[in-house]
Write a protein that holds these residues in place. Structure first.
Motif, PDB file in Angstrom:
ATOM      1  N   VAL A   1       4.297  34.469  20.236  1.00 28.46           N
ATOM      2  CA  VAL A   1       5.402  35.154  20.269  1.00 28.46           C
ATOM      3  C   VAL A   1       6.808  34.928  20.093  1.00 28.46           C
ATOM      4  O   VAL A   1       7.613  34.182  20.838  1.00 28.46           O
ATOM      5  CB  VAL A   1       5.067  36.167  21.194  1.00 28.46           C
ATOM      6  CG1 VAL A   1       6.608  36.977  20.829  1.00 28.46           C
ATOM      7  CG2 VAL A   1       3.910  36.436  21.459  1.00 28.46           C
ATOM      8  N   LEU A   2       7.326  34.767  18.845  1.00 29.61           N
ATOM      9  CA  LEU A   2       8.464  33.852  18.468  1.00 29.61           C
ATOM     10  C   LEU A   2       9.268  35.125  17.443  1.00 29.61           C
ATOM     11  O   LEU A   2       8.924  35.788  16.848  1.00 29.61           O
ATOM     12  CB  LEU A   2       8.502  33.237  16.955  1.00 29.61           C
ATOM     13  CG  LEU A   2       7.468  31.644  17.315  1.00 29.61           C
ATOM     14  CD1 LEU A   2       7.208  30.809  16.370  1.00 29.61           C
ATOM     15  CD2 LEU A   2       8.466  30.984  18.742  1.00 29.61           C
ATOM     16  N   LEU A   3      10.624  35.419  18.238  1.00 26.33           N
ATOM     17  CA  LEU A   3      10.803  36.115  17.955  1.00 26.33           C
ATOM     18  C   LEU A   3      12.316  35.775  16.882  1.00 26.33           C
ATOM     19  O   LEU A   3      12.658  34.338  17.494  1.00 26.33           O
ATOM     20  CB  LEU A   3      12.026  36.635  19.548  1.00 26.33           C
ATOM     21  CG  LEU A   3      12.042  37.409  20.561  1.00 26.33           C
ATOM     22  CD1 LEU A   3      11.891  37.880  21.689  1.00 26.33           C
ATOM     23  CD2 LEU A   3      10.446  37.962  20.308  1.00 26.33           C
ATOM     24  N   ALA A   4      12.936  36.130  15.931  1.00 26.29           N
ATOM     25  CA  ALA A   4      13.790  35.831  14.542  1.00 26.29           C
ATOM     26  C   ALA A   4      13.762  37.145  14.461  1.00 26.29           C
ATOM     27  O   ALA A   4      14.013  37.103  13.116  1.00 26.29           O
ATOM     28  CB  ALA A   4      12.978  34.633  13.734  1.00 26.29           C
ATOM     29  N   GLY A   5      15.454  37.228  14.734  1.00 25.92           N
ATOM     30  CA  GLY A   5      16.336  38.249  14.555  1.00 25.92           C
ATOM     31  C   GLY A   5      15.405  40.111  14.650  1.00 25.92           C
ATOM     32  O   GLY A   5      15.675  40.419  13.801  1.00 25.92           O
TER      33      GLY A   5
END
Ligand code: GRF
Length: 217
Positions: free
Chosen positions: A83-87
């Motif tokens: 899971v990649l949080l990007a803003g």
């Protein structure tokens, strides 16, 4: 390996991840993008790249637990390994973080532990920092407090304003985030609640690179 990217806004880091994927450099497949807002410009970038998108509109849920449950449902439906949080501008419940703790990364626009939270560029200038930058870190229940993996350092110039500094930091974000994802994809990086393991060894301190220098292998 399957990754889901979570956004709330512009989506330039998402774009960098998609570009790395296209170039065969990411090592994971972005199987979907979830936005907490239906008007996030990043949704258009995702759609243009042919990515599946979902909106889990934060305003439609009575509280954080209900929102996080809806988010989990979508992440799990897409069978995400990462899971990649990007803003992603939401604060999670501890339960949510603990569920994904060994497979969730974030990019933050400061040299953590300095300048957690919002408006980091403005604060870096106001507080007279001579160096600023960005960090990729594992996500733990403490906001912006998880172990840092890789940082890029950017000199603050006398003539900088919030925008010029933000632009230079953002360019570094776009370099270091896909790079760390690749380490995870290659099985070189393990995320633990209070440490990260790279190539079999705990990282005693974050790896660092200066803007313009090559990234560590
Ligand atoms: C970036 O500065 C990132 O570090 C922070 O939020 C901003 C998102 O920008 N977490 P974008 O949506 O990726 O362009």
């Amino acid at each position: 390996m399957r990754a889901v990217v979570l956004i709330s806004g512009r989506g330039s880091n998402l774009q960098a991840l998609l570009a790395a994927q296209r170039g065969g450099e990411l090592g994971v497949k972005i199987v979907g993008v979830i936005s907490s807002r239906d008007d996030a410009p990043g949704l258009r970038r995702a759609a243009a790249a042919g990515c599946r998108v979902a909106v889990v509109d934060a305003t439609r849920y009575p509280g954080r637990a209900a929102f996080d449950a809806a988010l989990s449902e979508q992440i799990d439906a897409w069978q995400a390994d990462l899971v990649l949080l990007a803003g992603f501008l939401r604060i999670f419940t501890d339960d949510f973080v603990i569920r994904y703790q060994n497979r969730m990364l974030n990019i933050h626009p400061s040299l953590l532990p300095a300048l957690r939270g919002l408006h980091t560029h403005r604060r870096a200038i106001a507080e007279g920092h001579t160096e600023h930058g960005c960090s990729v870190h594992a996500v733990t229940p403490e906001l912006d407090g998880g172990p840092v993996i890789l940082q890029a350092r950017v000199a603050v110039r006398a003539e900088d304003d919030e925008q010029t500094l933000a632009e230079r930091v953002l360019r570094q974000e776009h370099r270091i985030y896909p790079h760390v994802v690749r380490w995870f994809a290659d099985g070189r990086l393990q995320l633990n609640p209070d440490s990260v393991i790279l190539d079999g060894k705990p990282l005693a301190r974050p790896l660092q690179v200066r803007a313009g220098d090559p990234l560590p292998d």
